[in-house]
Design a protein around this motif. Structure first.
Motif, PDB file in Angstrom:
ATOM      1  N   TRP A 147      27.513  42.173  37.106  1.00  0.00           N
ATOM      2  CA  TRP A 147      27.553  41.450  36.592  1.00  0.00           C
ATOM      3  C   TRP A 147      29.232  40.119  36.645  1.00  0.00           C
ATOM      4  N   PRO A 148      28.621  39.565  37.650  1.00  0.00           N
ATOM      5  CA  PRO A 148      29.935  38.480  38.260  1.00  0.00           C
ATOM      6  C   PRO A 148      29.985  37.152  36.817  1.00  0.00           C
ATOM      7  N   SER A 149      29.310  37.048  36.267  1.00  0.00           N
ATOM      8  CA  SER A 149      28.508  36.002  35.586  1.00  0.00           C
ATOM      9  C   SER A 149      30.036  35.701  34.441  1.00  0.00           C
ATOM     10  N   GLY A 150      30.350  33.929  34.820  1.00  0.00           N
ATOM     11  CA  GLY A 150      31.983  33.790  34.851  1.00  0.00           C
ATOM     12  C   GLY A 150      32.732  33.859  35.550  1.00  0.00           C
ATOM     13  N   GLY A 151      32.797  34.200  36.531  1.00  0.00           N
ATOM     14  CA  GLY A 151      34.053  35.204  37.289  1.00  0.00           C
ATOM     15  C   GLY A 151      33.522  33.383  38.388  1.00  0.00           C
ATOM     16  N   ILE A 152      35.071  33.706  39.417  1.00  0.00           N
ATOM     17  CA  ILE A 152      34.980  32.562  40.493  1.00  0.00           C
ATOM     18  C   ILE A 152      35.258  32.817  41.381  1.00  0.00           C
ATOM     19  N   TYR A 153      33.758  32.461  42.298  1.00  0.00           N
ATOM     20  CA  TYR A 153      34.210  32.470  43.798  1.00  0.00           C
ATOM     21  C   TYR A 153      34.687  31.690  44.569  1.00  0.00           C
ATOM     22  N   GLY A 154      35.293  31.780  46.030  1.00  0.00           N
ATOM     23  CA  GLY A 154      35.718  30.376  46.903  1.00  0.00           C
ATOM     24  C   GLY A 154      34.156  30.282  48.316  1.00  0.00           C
ATOM     25  N   GLU A 155      33.644  29.619  47.423  1.00  0.00           N
ATOM     26  CA  GLU A 155      32.360  28.930  48.317  1.00  0.00           C
ATOM     27  C   GLU A 155      33.165  28.762  49.761  1.00  0.00           C
ATOM     28  N   SER A 156      32.246  29.253  50.690  1.00  0.00           N
ATOM     29  CA  SER A 156      33.325  29.108  52.335  1.00  0.00           C
ATOM     30  C   SER A 156      34.465  28.422  52.371  1.00  0.00           C
ATOM     31  N   LEU A 157      35.499  29.336  51.487  1.00  0.00           N
ATOM     32  CA  LEU A 157      36.191  29.453  51.349  1.00  0.00           C
ATOM     33  C   LEU A 157      37.020  30.794  52.200  1.00  0.00           C
ATOM     34  N   ASP A 158      38.543  30.928  52.126  1.00  0.00           N
ATOM     35  CA  ASP A 158      38.714  32.021  52.984  1.00  0.00           C
ATOM     36  C   ASP A 158      39.726  32.985  52.034  1.00  0.00           C
ATOM     37  N   THR A 159      39.617  32.961  50.856  1.00  0.00           N
ATOM     38  CA  THR A 159      39.474  33.302  49.451  1.00  0.00           C
ATOM     39  C   THR A 159      38.403  34.736  49.150  1.00  0.00           C
ATOM     40  N   VAL A 166      41.979  37.272  44.289  1.00  0.00           N
ATOM     41  CA  VAL A 166      42.875  37.227  44.770  1.00  0.00           C
ATOM     42  C   VAL A 166      44.521  36.498  43.676  1.00  0.00           C
ATOM     43  N   ALA A 167      43.483  35.714  42.907  1.00  0.00           N
ATOM     44  CA  ALA A 167      44.051  35.210  41.639  1.00  0.00           C
ATOM     45  C   ALA A 167      44.565  36.293  40.326  1.00  0.00           C
ATOM     46  N   GLY A 168      44.209  37.510  40.724  1.00  0.00           N
ATOM     47  CA  GLY A 168      44.540  38.446  39.477  1.00  0.00           C
ATOM     48  C   GLY A 168      43.048  38.662  39.436  1.00  0.00           C
ATOM     49  N   GLY A 169      43.011  39.614  37.993  1.00  0.00           N
ATOM     50  CA  GLY A 169      41.902  39.936  37.472  1.00  0.00           C
ATOM     51  C   GLY A 169      41.251  41.198  37.576  1.00  0.00           C
ATOM     52  N   ASP A 170      41.778  42.116  37.098  1.00  0.00           N
ATOM     53  CA  ASP A 170      41.380  43.385  36.391  1.00  0.00           C
ATOM     54  C   ASP A 170      39.426  43.718  37.125  1.00  0.00           C
ATOM     55  N   GLY A 171      38.720  43.758  38.372  1.00  0.00           N
ATOM     56  CA  GLY A 171      37.552  44.083  38.336  1.00  0.00           C
ATOM     57  C   GLY A 171      36.590  45.549  37.217  1.00  0.00           C
ATOM     58  N   GLU A 172      37.069  45.991  37.542  1.00  0.00           N
ATOM     59  CA  GLU A 172      36.322  46.925  36.577  1.00  0.00           C
ATOM     60  C   GLU A 172      36.320  46.585  35.382  1.00  0.00           C
ATOM     61  N   ALA A 173      37.188  46.161  34.998  1.00  0.00           N
ATOM     62  CA  ALA A 173      36.936  45.757  33.383  1.00  0.00           C
ATOM     63  C   ALA A 173      36.254  44.512  33.299  1.00  0.00           C
ATOM     64  N   PHE A 174      36.206  43.236  34.011  1.00  0.00           N
ATOM     65  CA  PHE A 174      35.847  42.342  34.454  1.00  0.00           C
ATOM     66  C   PHE A 174      33.534  42.240  34.555  1.00  0.00           C
ATOM     67  N   ALA A 175      34.142  43.741  35.040  1.00  0.00           N
ATOM     68  CA  ALA A 175      32.406  43.793  35.295  1.00  0.00           C
ATOM     69  C   ALA A 175      31.706  44.742  34.090  1.00  0.00           C
ATOM     70  N   GLU A 177      32.878  44.203  30.812  1.00  0.00           N
ATOM     71  CA  GLU A 177      32.334  43.367  30.328  1.00  0.00           C
ATOM     72  C   GLU A 177      31.735  42.085  30.220  1.00  0.00           C
ATOM     73  N   GLY A 178      31.728  41.516  31.875  1.00  0.00           N
ATOM     74  CA  GLY A 178      30.271  41.401  32.142  1.00  0.00           C
ATOM     75  C   GLY A 178      28.545  41.697  31.460  1.00  0.00           C
ATOM     76  N   GLU A 179      28.530  42.789  31.357  1.00  0.00           N
ATOM     77  CA  GLU A 179      28.010  43.595  30.914  1.00  0.00           C
ATOM     78  C   GLU A 179      27.626  43.582  29.905  1.00  0.00           C
ATOM     79  N   ARG A 180      28.209  43.974  29.521  1.00  0.00           N
ATOM     80  CA  ARG A 180      27.927  43.254  27.011  1.00  0.00           C
ATOM     81  C   ARG A 180      27.905  42.006  26.837  1.00  0.00           C
ATOM     82  N   LEU A 181      28.246  41.694  27.971  1.00  0.00           N
ATOM     83  CA  LEU A 181      27.874  39.656  27.407  1.00  0.00           C
ATOM     84  C   LEU A 181      26.264  39.290  27.878  1.00  0.00           C
ATOM     85  N   THR A 182      26.360  39.444  28.970  1.00  0.00           N
ATOM     86  CA  THR A 182      25.289  38.992  30.211  1.00  0.00           C
ATOM     87  C   THR A 182      24.205  39.123  28.985  1.00  0.00           C
TER      88      THR A 182
END
Length: 250
Positions: A147-159, A166-175, A177-182
């Motif tokens: 459920w990653p919509s609204g997240g930020i991925y580093g395309e062709s980056l080393d992040t 790498v910039a923070g955020g709780d993966g469990e909580a984010f997922a 919320e994504g399930e609830r909103l999608t």
């Protein structure tokens, strides 16, 4: 309220108006039927992009494992972007690049606003296996992949994942919320606000990402992604974007 009182109220309110709000340009169409020809194809695989009705439709061409992109002719740094998207079928994911560059070999590199409506319960064995392998290789929690919509991925980056990542955020909580909103079988709306090092996103009107990441604070392209893959029927896969609007922040 008489005119004198109204003038006094306005006089008191004007100093309270944010200078940032006054500096914002009006919303304008980022991409339309009359401008799509100016956008550049990039990436390591081919894809077809066309204007249909009031939408941009992106489709993979053939079975290619690499990603394709349609990139803006202009570079953007500080701005607000909003749009609606719809994906068919659900296991196809996509995204919108921002502050990205097109390298000499055609690879697009930069942060990507993730678009993914997939219900993990509908994943086939192959997709589950690949996702699990990626998580093992990158040592990231499984829930970061859901459920990653609204997240930020580093395309062709080393992040890898920037947020949650790498910039923070709780993966469990984010997922969760994504399930609830999608809305898996409907249009979803995304909004992105990039101001300096700070980036914020909203999915269907509710907050998602909020982080600071200095390495990706730069001017760059906005690109629409068609994800590569080994599709049984590439013609049955499509991503639709509509109401692509932007306003520049001075």
């Amino acid at each position: 309220m008489n005119r004198y009182v109204m003038r006094q109220v306005l006089f008191l309110l004007i100093p309270c108006i944010s200078p940032v709000a006054l500096a914002q340009a009006p919303w304008q169409l980022l991409l339309g039927a009359d401008s799509i020809q100016a956008w550049r194809n990039a990436g390591e695989s081919p894809a077809d992009y066309e204007w249909v009705g009031d939408t941009v439709v992106g489709r993979p061409i053939g079975n290619n494992p690499k990603n394709a992109f349609l990139c803006s002719p202009e570079d953007y740094r500080d701005f607000e972007l909003r749009f609606d998207f719809r994906i068919r079928p659900g296991h196809l994911n996509s995204g919108v690049q921002f502050r990205s560059e097109v390298l000499a070999n055609g690879i697009v590199a930069g942060p990507q606003l993730e678009m993914d409506v997939q219900n993990p319960d509908d994943m086939g064995f192959f997709h589950r296996h690949v996702a699990d392998r990626l998580v093992r290789l990158t040592d990231q929690p499984w829930r970061l992949r859901l459920w990653p919509s609204g997240g930020i991925y580093g395309e062709s980056l080393d992040t890898g994942w920037i947020y949650p990542g790498v910039a923070g955020g709780d993966g469990e909580a984010f997922a969760a919320e994504g399930e609830r909103l999608t809305r898996p079988d409907d249009w979803n709306s995304l909004r992105l606000l990039a101001e300096g090092e700070r980036v914020r996103t909203w999915l269907n009107g509710e907050p998602r990402a909020d982080y600071r990441h200095a390495p990706t604070y730069r001017s760059g392209k906005i690109c629409l992604q068609v994800h590569g893959g080994e599709y049984d029927d590439p013609a049955a896969h499509e991503i639709r974007w509509r109401n692509l609007e932007i306003r520049i922040i001075d």
